[in-house]
Every structure is written in C-alpha cells, then in structure tokens.
Design an enzyme around this catalytic site. Structure first.
Site, PDB file in Angstrom:
ATOM      1  N   SER A 114       4.402  87.160  -5.029  1.00  0.00           N
ATOM      2  CA  SER A 114       4.289  87.492  -6.414  1.00  0.00           C
ATOM      3  C   SER A 114       4.076  88.960  -6.759  1.00  0.00           C
ATOM      4  CB  SER A 114       3.150  86.630  -6.893  1.00  0.00           C
ATOM      5  OG  SER A 114       2.936  85.489  -6.596  1.00  0.00           O
TER       6      SER A 114
HETATM    7  N1  SAH Z   1       1.037  83.972  -3.189  1.00  0.00           N
HETATM    8  C1  SAH Z   1       2.374  83.936  -2.752  1.00  0.00           C
HETATM    9  C2  SAH Z   1       3.106  83.343  -3.480  1.00  0.00           C
HETATM   10  C3  SAH Z   1       4.244  82.462  -2.739  1.00  0.00           C
HETATM   11  S1  SAH Z   1       5.356  81.639  -4.167  1.00  0.00           S
HETATM   12  C4  SAH Z   1       2.688  85.214  -2.218  1.00  0.00           C
HETATM   13  O1  SAH Z   1       2.432  86.121  -2.860  1.00  0.00           O
HETATM   14  O2  SAH Z   1       3.361  85.279  -1.142  1.00  0.00           O
HETATM   15  C5  SAH Z   1       4.611  80.219  -4.043  1.00  0.00           C
HETATM   16  C6  SAH Z   1       4.565  79.385  -2.960  1.00  0.00           C
HETATM   17  O3  SAH Z   1       3.677  77.977  -3.342  1.00  0.00           O
HETATM   18  C7  SAH Z   1       5.431  79.043  -2.152  1.00  0.00           C
HETATM   19  O4  SAH Z   1       5.637  79.492  -0.802  1.00  0.00           O
HETATM   20  C8  SAH Z   1       5.837  77.541  -2.150  1.00  0.00           C
HETATM   21  O5  SAH Z   1       6.259  76.874  -1.065  1.00  0.00           O
HETATM   22  C9  SAH Z   1       4.423  77.097  -2.395  1.00  0.00           C
HETATM   23  N2  SAH Z   1       3.958  75.746  -3.007  1.00  0.00           N
HETATM   24  C10 SAH Z   1       4.730  75.114  -3.945  1.00  0.00           C
HETATM   25  N3  SAH Z   1       4.174  73.789  -4.104  1.00  0.00           N
HETATM   26  C11 SAH Z   1       3.208  73.809  -3.184  1.00  0.00           C
HETATM   27  C12 SAH Z   1       2.239  72.646  -3.013  1.00  0.00           C
HETATM   28  N4  SAH Z   1       2.129  71.711  -3.659  1.00  0.00           N
HETATM   29  N5  SAH Z   1       1.193  72.852  -2.129  1.00  0.00           N
HETATM   30  C13 SAH Z   1       1.100  74.117  -1.375  1.00  0.00           C
HETATM   31  N6  SAH Z   1       2.101  75.191  -1.615  1.00  0.00           N
HETATM   32  C14 SAH Z   1       2.976  74.823  -2.496  1.00  0.00           C
END
Ligand code: SAH
Length: 273
Positions: free
Chosen positions: A116
């Site tokens: 993000s």
């Molecule tokens: N805060 C993170 C954002 C990553 S993007 C950062 O800054 O790196 C969002 C993430 O949510 C992805 O890695 C995706 O795989 C995860 N995601 C999506 N659906 C999910 C679920 N049901 N449970 C756990 N993670 C999930």
C-alpha cells in the site's frame, strides 16, 4: 593485461620520479585496455541504479522527507508519522523498485498484490487510533491485520500496539513477510497463514482491526472479534459500487458505521493460495 609497463607504486620514491616521467611519454594515445575497469564500471552503474541517492546510509533522512510530504496531505498524528519515519520501507520492496520506496505510491510485491502507498497506510492507522479504546489507552492494543502482504504496514502497526496478529492467504507472501520482518526481530508481531475473512479467533477480541484488501461487505467474523470500544478500518464496496474506506466502532449501543474517502485496494479473496 595489455601493457608491459612495470607497475608503479604511489607515492613514488624520489629516485623513481624521473623514470616515471620518462615512462609516461610512452603511454599510447588511445586508452589502455583494462578489463577489470569495465567490470568495476558496470558494478558502479548497477549500484547507482539499485541504490538511489539517499537510500542507504541516510535513508532516515529520506524517510523524514517522506513524512514531511505526508504532513502536506493533511496527516497529523505524530505517533503515526513517527512510526512512518522509523520503518525502512525500502527493505520491504523488491531490489529493482528500491528507488521508488519512499515515493507515495503502491508497488507490486508479486502474486498480483501491492504494498500500500505510505499515505494510505498512515491514513488508515490514524483513523484506527481514533477508536474509543485506542484514544483511552494511547495504544492500538491487540490488532488484527487482514492482508499482511510484504509486512510493511505490520511493522508500522507493531510500533503503535501491544501485539499485531497479521493474516495472509497467499503462502509465498506470508513467507516473504516472515523474512522481511525477521530482520526487525519484533516480538510484538505474530504472522498467520490463513483466510482473513474468518479473522483470527484464537487471539480475539481485538481493540483494532485493519483490512488491506477490498471486500463487498464487512465480514461477520471481524465484527464478532472486535472488542467493545474497538474500531475496524476497511476498504469496502459502498452503495455506489465504489470502494470506500469504512470505519466501524463497536459501542455499547451496537455498531456505528462511518464512510470516508474513495480508495483503491486489491480485492479481498476467500480461501487459501
Ligand atoms: N498491507 C499490505 C498490503 C498488501 S495487499 C502491504 O502493505 O504490503 C493486500 C493483501 O491482502 C495481499 O497480500 C492479499 O494476498 C491479501 N489478502 C486478500 N484477501 C485476503 C484474505 N481473505 N485473507 C488474508 N489476506 C488476504
């Protein structure tokens, strides 16, 4: 090597000075072929590409400038800004993207996911800290993070809470976050490989829940696992079909929902990958 000249060691002894000067007149006009020089030059060029000016020894300085820019977007919470100034975001992105680590942009982390952008991380945590429990204690308390990704936001949260339980459904990202966060050796972080739409019941309730992927609805498990006085911040599809930042407070009188600005998150998916 291409030259038969004897190697000259500097500084030269005085008695060798004249012979050195004589030798210099024999230096050919075109540059000498020095294979190592080409390799050294390539290495310097590669390093310049990978390590941008400012990242490295004075990366703290680059982060301070990032924080100054965040303030211009209206972010005010000193505790959040302090955490943003402390966590080395460049250690959470791929080497090839290091030069963009402190720009306010989301970046690919593989598997179709993104880290993000700093302003949204700061904004969501600022909102989270406005919950009743967080306001009274000054801490996010026990935090549930859904969507660990590369673990950057997890590291920021850890500085502002008692403990963070972060759930990721994509195995290689869970592994990557483990690796990234191992270097910080933060005892407050617990990473969980699982489906975050189910929350993480074993450590519930949570004073704070933060979701990093956009769903159609707020999962029932999150509401169930939110502590009284707790707050949840999540991107959710609103009535107009647009993804919106939503805040849910668990009050004595029930749940209070508030909608904030439009956001753009990767989709929340169920099951494991
Ligand atoms: N805060 C993170 C954002 C990553 S993007 C950062 O800054 O790196 C969002 C993430 O949510 C992805 O890695 C995706 O795989 C995860 N995601 C999506 N659906 C999910 C679920 N049901 N449970 C756990 N993670 C999930």
């Amino acid at each position: 090597m291409s030259t038969q000249r004897p190697a000259l060691k500097f500084p030269l002894r005085l008695d060798r000075l004249s012979s050195a000067m004589t030798l210099s007149t024999h230096v050919p006009a075109r540059p000498l072929l020095r294979p190592q020089a080409l390799l050294q030059h390539a290495a310097v060029e590669a390093a310049r590409r990978i390590v941008p000016s400012g990242v490295g020894l004075d990366s703290a300085d680059v982060r301070r400038r990032m924080v100054e820019r965040l303030k211009l977007t209206g972010l005010r919470d000193e505790a959040v800004l302090g955490a943003m100034a402390a966590v080395p975001r460049h250690q959470f992105v791929d080497t090839a993207l290091v030069n963009q680590a402190y720009e306010d942009t989301s970046l690919p982390i593989g598997h179709g996911q993104t880290i993000s952008k700093p302003s949204i991380v700061a904004r969501m945590i600022e909102l989270l800290r406005g919950g009743a429990a967080a306001l009274t204690t000054g801490s996010l308390g026990h935090v549930l993070e859904v969507g660990t990704g590369c673990g950057y936001q997890t590291a920021i949260l850890a500085r502002l809470s008692r403990q963070v339980f972060s759930v990721e459904r994509v195995r290689p990202l869970y592994d990557k976050a483990r690796q990234n966060l191992a270097e910080l050796r933060d005892a407050q972080i617990r990473l969980v490989y699982g489906d975050g739409t189910l929350g993480h019941a074993p450590n519930a309730p949570y004073a704070s829940i933060i979701v990093s992927a956009g769903g159609d609805v707020i999962a029932q498990a999150w509401l169930d696992q939110l502590a009284p006085g707790g707050r949840l911040v999540a991107p959710v599809r609103a009535a107009d079909n647009r993804q919106t930042l939503m805040v849910v407070d668990k009050t004595a009188g029930g749940f209070r929902h508030t909608n904030f600005e439009r956001v753009y998150f990767v989709p929340l998916r169920s099951g494991l990958a």
